[in-house]
Design an enzyme around this catalytic site. Structure first.
Site, mmCIF file in Angstrom:
data_model
loop_
_atom_site.group_PDB
_atom_site.id
_atom_site.type_symbol
_atom_site.label_atom_id
_atom_site.label_comp_id
_atom_site.label_asym_id
_atom_site.label_seq_id
_atom_site.Cartn_x
_atom_site.Cartn_y
_atom_site.Cartn_z
ATOM 1 N N GLY A 41 -78.914 -61.316 -86.246
ATOM 2 C CA GLY A 41 -77.759 -60.911 -85.440
ATOM 3 C C GLY A 41 -77.363 -59.453 -85.578
ATOM 4 O O GLY A 41 -76.558 -58.950 -84.800
ATOM 5 N N GLY A 146 -81.247 -50.182 -84.648
ATOM 6 C CA GLY A 146 -79.802 -49.983 -84.580
ATOM 7 C C GLY A 146 -79.285 -48.716 -85.221
ATOM 8 O O GLY A 146 -79.936 -47.661 -85.189
ATOM 9 N N HIS A 447 -52.788 -66.448 -57.087
ATOM 10 C CA HIS A 447 -51.462 -66.003 -57.500
ATOM 11 C C HIS A 447 -50.815 -67.071 -58.382
ATOM 12 O O HIS A 447 -50.911 -68.245 -58.053
ATOM 13 C CB HIS A 447 -50.574 -65.768 -56.271
ATOM 14 C CG HIS A 447 -49.171 -65.393 -56.640
ATOM 15 N ND1 HIS A 447 -48.858 -64.129 -57.113
ATOM 16 C CD2 HIS A 447 -48.018 -66.114 -56.641
ATOM 17 C CE1 HIS A 447 -47.558 -64.092 -57.379
ATOM 18 N NE2 HIS A 447 -47.023 -65.279 -57.096
HETATM 19 P P1 FAD Z 1 -78.069 -53.489 -84.653
HETATM 20 O O1 FAD Z 1 -77.126 -54.515 -84.199
HETATM 21 O O2 FAD Z 1 -77.598 -52.396 -85.511
HETATM 22 O O3 FAD Z 1 -79.290 -54.242 -85.318
HETATM 23 C C1 FAD Z 1 -80.325 -53.572 -85.954
HETATM 24 C C2 FAD Z 1 -80.935 -54.511 -86.978
HETATM 25 O O4 FAD Z 1 -82.138 -53.949 -87.434
HETATM 26 C C3 FAD Z 1 -80.069 -54.731 -88.208
HETATM 27 O O5 FAD Z 1 -79.895 -56.102 -88.445
HETATM 28 C C4 FAD Z 1 -80.867 -54.072 -89.336
HETATM 29 O O6 FAD Z 1 -80.725 -54.750 -90.576
HETATM 30 C C5 FAD Z 1 -82.270 -54.209 -88.821
HETATM 31 N N1 FAD Z 1 -83.211 -53.221 -89.351
HETATM 32 C C6 FAD Z 1 -83.105 -51.878 -89.377
HETATM 33 N N2 FAD Z 1 -84.206 -51.312 -89.879
HETATM 34 C C7 FAD Z 1 -85.033 -52.323 -90.194
HETATM 35 C C8 FAD Z 1 -86.341 -52.380 -90.741
HETATM 36 N N3 FAD Z 1 -87.034 -51.272 -91.034
HETATM 37 N N4 FAD Z 1 -86.890 -53.589 -90.942
HETATM 38 C C9 FAD Z 1 -86.215 -54.727 -90.651
HETATM 39 N N5 FAD Z 1 -84.995 -54.733 -90.116
HETATM 40 C C10 FAD Z 1 -84.425 -53.544 -89.885
HETATM 41 N N6 FAD Z 1 -70.337 -53.159 -79.391
HETATM 42 C C11 FAD Z 1 -69.845 -53.822 -78.334
HETATM 43 O O7 FAD Z 1 -70.487 -53.840 -77.274
HETATM 44 N N7 FAD Z 1 -68.664 -54.508 -78.392
HETATM 45 C C12 FAD Z 1 -67.918 -54.520 -79.518
HETATM 46 O O8 FAD Z 1 -66.859 -55.143 -79.544
HETATM 47 C C13 FAD Z 1 -68.398 -53.824 -80.655
HETATM 48 N N8 FAD Z 1 -67.694 -53.827 -81.793
HETATM 49 C C14 FAD Z 1 -68.189 -53.174 -82.898
HETATM 50 C C15 FAD Z 1 -67.432 -53.174 -84.059
HETATM 51 C C16 FAD Z 1 -67.887 -52.524 -85.191
HETATM 52 C C17 FAD Z 1 -67.058 -52.544 -86.454
HETATM 53 C C18 FAD Z 1 -69.151 -51.871 -85.150
HETATM 54 C C19 FAD Z 1 -69.688 -51.190 -86.379
HETATM 55 C C20 FAD Z 1 -69.909 -51.850 -83.994
HETATM 56 C C21 FAD Z 1 -69.428 -52.498 -82.848
HETATM 57 N N9 FAD Z 1 -70.137 -52.504 -81.653
HETATM 58 C C22 FAD Z 1 -69.635 -53.146 -80.558
HETATM 59 C C23 FAD Z 1 -71.436 -51.805 -81.523
HETATM 60 C C24 FAD Z 1 -72.588 -52.833 -81.633
HETATM 61 O O9 FAD Z 1 -72.484 -53.521 -82.859
HETATM 62 C C25 FAD Z 1 -73.921 -52.123 -81.535
HETATM 63 O O10 FAD Z 1 -73.967 -51.343 -80.356
HETATM 64 C C26 FAD Z 1 -75.062 -53.133 -81.487
HETATM 65 O O11 FAD Z 1 -75.055 -53.948 -82.632
HETATM 66 C C27 FAD Z 1 -76.412 -52.416 -81.360
HETATM 67 O O12 FAD Z 1 -77.429 -53.373 -81.334
HETATM 68 P P2 FAD Z 1 -78.911 -53.040 -81.834
HETATM 69 O O13 FAD Z 1 -79.680 -54.295 -81.644
HETATM 70 O O14 FAD Z 1 -79.391 -51.800 -81.215
HETATM 71 O O15 FAD Z 1 -78.772 -52.716 -83.391
#
Ligand code: FAD
Ligand code: NAI
Length: 468
Positions: A41, A146, A447
């Site tokens: 997640g 991420g 409404h």
């Molecule tokens: P991430 O969710 O960051 O996932 C990346 C994953 O890759 C992580 O689990 C990490 O452990 C894993 N990883 C990294 N490197 C490696 C590796 N070498 N090997 C194995 N695993 C690895 N966005 C919204 O749209 N709505 C919201 O309400 C919102 N609220 C937020 C609240 C907070 C406090 C924060 C911090 C962020 C919020 N965001 C929100 C932003 C949102 O969380 C991110 O935009 C989103 O999670 C990005 O998704 P992603 O899949 O790119 O990366």
């Protein structure tokens, strides 16, 4: 040990990575997803969107019970905070959702590989974790690793007094004084949580406004509401350094433009000044993947890096750092791999700040439209004049539409008010379908509902709102 070939190995199980893996499996690709943490997640489900919204909802209940019910003729006494129970509920919500992703992986026969993934070539990912290292042979690699919280020089996190958002989601007690650096989504949302629970919250912001990038008038309305609730703002200042002394944090703060510092004292300092793409130890640079000046992976319109067979999506590439943006990119990217015409419409990505009132927007702001030299009409309608908002006791906020003067097409929408996060969906659909303000104005809205404010704003764009 080398594993049998996959069609796709996804590195990272956040909303970008896990959604891409599911869509890839639906399209018939033999897919593995590598995640360094035991729970799937990513940031969003574990330490981002979901736990922050759970706390926002719980703290909203606390605030209503404490201060918001008398006006409705509901008398309550002895409202008390049970913070451990509030955290436990949040943890349960996270647990259920991350388990849900595990179930979806099983359903789609996606191989889940726990450990740290590293690109050893364009067709092999080495995974190191608790067990012996594994080498996954694959036709394609999707990087979805991420982002991580940005660190300010001179303000090192200690996880207790000087914290980033992850720690701010698990504070064991309500801090008497909370200083937040950064008036972006994280600062305002988590600042709201702790203010509602009793903290005295001061937000320090480098710029002269909150939520940079949002429509300025709309952001101003949100600022006013938050100030009315007791949140304090200091603009045009920068946090220069911080030091923990005993049970407090001394923060050196000075004008952003330069000048003498002053010392502010807090029980907890939350630094929320943005996030940085996370690629530590990934091996992408060594393989020849290009990065921009902000450390983000450079991709083309089909999410291809310059290295054949290696793709990237989500927070690790350019664009808004939002879960739904990452998801859409994940789907479009693997659809392209499978020969399906996936795409992301970057003009129609909604952005929401989940304070109360909420701020939600999509498309061009009035300022952006004028910078682009586009003649626009603007239609606004305040919730003060909306029957449902009045019945709810919600007086703050408005709907604002930015409409092309020549074609009447909706170019942008900016809502601050109750349930703005839900209201924006209608406007995203309208923009996606190329609707005009006239289309919205002629659409029958039930409404009394909050969406009637959208219809009225559409009418206002041509000077014919009824209820104002
Ligand atoms: P991430 O969710 O960051 O996932 C990346 C994953 O890759 C992580 O689990 C990490 O452990 C894993 N990883 C990294 N490197 C490696 C590796 N070498 N090997 C194995 N695993 C690895 N966005 C919204 O749209 N709505 C919201 O309400 C919102 N609220 C937020 C609240 C907070 C406090 C924060 C911090 C962020 C919020 N965001 C929100 C932003 C949102 O969380 C991110 O935009 C989103 O999670 C990005 O998704 P992603 O899949 O790119 O990366
Ligand atoms: P942000 O980039 O949104 O806001 C950071 C703020 O800090 C900016 O206004 C900036 O001017 C200010 N700042 C930077 N350095 C400073 C300094 N030294 N002193 C004072 N102010 C300073 O970053 P934030 O809030 O940390 O969020 C990170 C990302 O997470 C965002 O891109 C956001 O999209 C995402 N997110 C989204 C949420 C949502 O969709 N509701 C909720 C939380 C996070």
């Amino acid at each position: 040990m080398s594993d049998g070939a996959f069609d796709l190995v996804v590195i990272g199980s956040g909303p970008g990575g896990y959604v891409a893996a599911i869509r890839a499996a639906q399209l018939g690709l033999r897919t593995a997803c590598v995640e360094q943490y035991p729970r799937l997640g990513g940031t969003c489900l574990n330490v981002g969107c979901i736990p922050s919204k759970a706390l926002l909802d719980s703290s909203e209940h606390f605030e209503h019970a404490s201060r918001g019910l008398a006006v409705h003729g509901v008398r309550v006494s002895e409202v008390a905070l049970d913070l451990p129970a509030m955290h436990a509920r949040k943890d349960q919500v996270v647990h259920e959702l991350t388990r849900g992703v595990e179930g979806l992986f099983r359903k789609h026969k996606i191989e889940r590989v726990q450990g740290r993934g590293r690109l050893v070539s364009a067709s092999a990912v080495e995974v190191t974790g608790e067990g012996p290292p594994r080498k996954l042979a694959t036709r394609r690699i999707l990087i979805a690793t991420g982002s991580k919280a940005a660190v300010l020089p001179g303000i090192p996190f200690d996880g207790r007094r000087i914290v980033h958002s992850t720690d701010a989601l698990t504070l064991p007690a309500v801090p008497g004084r909370l200083i937040v650096v950064g008036a972006g989504a994280i600062g305002l949302e988590l600042g709201s949580v702790w203010r509602r629970l009793g903290s005295n919250v001061t937000v320090l912001e480098y710029l002269d406004r909150i939520v940079s990038g949002a429509d300025i008038g709309t952001a101003k309305l949100l600022q006013r509401s938050l100030e009315h609730q007791g949140m304090k703002f200091r603009f045009g200042v920068s946090a220069r350094s911080a030091r923990v002394t005993g049970e407090t944090v001394q923060v050196q703060v000075g004008p952003a433009a330069g000048g003498d510092s002053e010392t502010l004292v807090a029980d907890v300092l939350l630094v929320a000044v943005g996030r940085r793409a996370f690629t530590d130890g990934l091996g992408a640079r060594e393989l020849g993947v290009a990065f921009d000046e902000r450390g983000r992976i450079v991709v083309d319109a089909q999410f291809r890096t310059g290295v054949d067979g290696v793709y990237a999506i989500g927070d690790v590439i350019a664009g808004p750092m939002l879960a739904h943006k990452a998801e859409e990119e994940g789907v479009a990217c693997v659809e392209r791999m499978a020969g399906v015409a996936g795409h992301v419409n970057y003009h129609c990505i909604p952005n929401v700040v989940y304070t109360w009132p909420e701020l939600a927007s999509v498309g061009l702001t009035e300022e952006q439209a004028s910078e682009a030299g586009r003649a626009v009409h603007v239609g606004t309608f305040p919730f003060l004049a909306n029957g449902r908002a009045k019945a709810m006791g919600e007086r703050d906020g408005q709907v604002k539409l930015v409409v092309d003067a020549a074609t009447d097409r909706v170019l942008g929408a900016h809502v601050v008010g109750p349930r703005a996060s839900d209201l924006i969906a209608e406007l995203v659909v309208a923009m996606e379908l190329g609707a005009s303000a006239e289309d919205l104005a002629r659409t029958v809205h039930a409404h009394p509902t909050l969406p009637e404010a959208v219809k009225e704003a559409a009418l206002a764009a041509s000077g014919r709102a009824i209820h104002i």
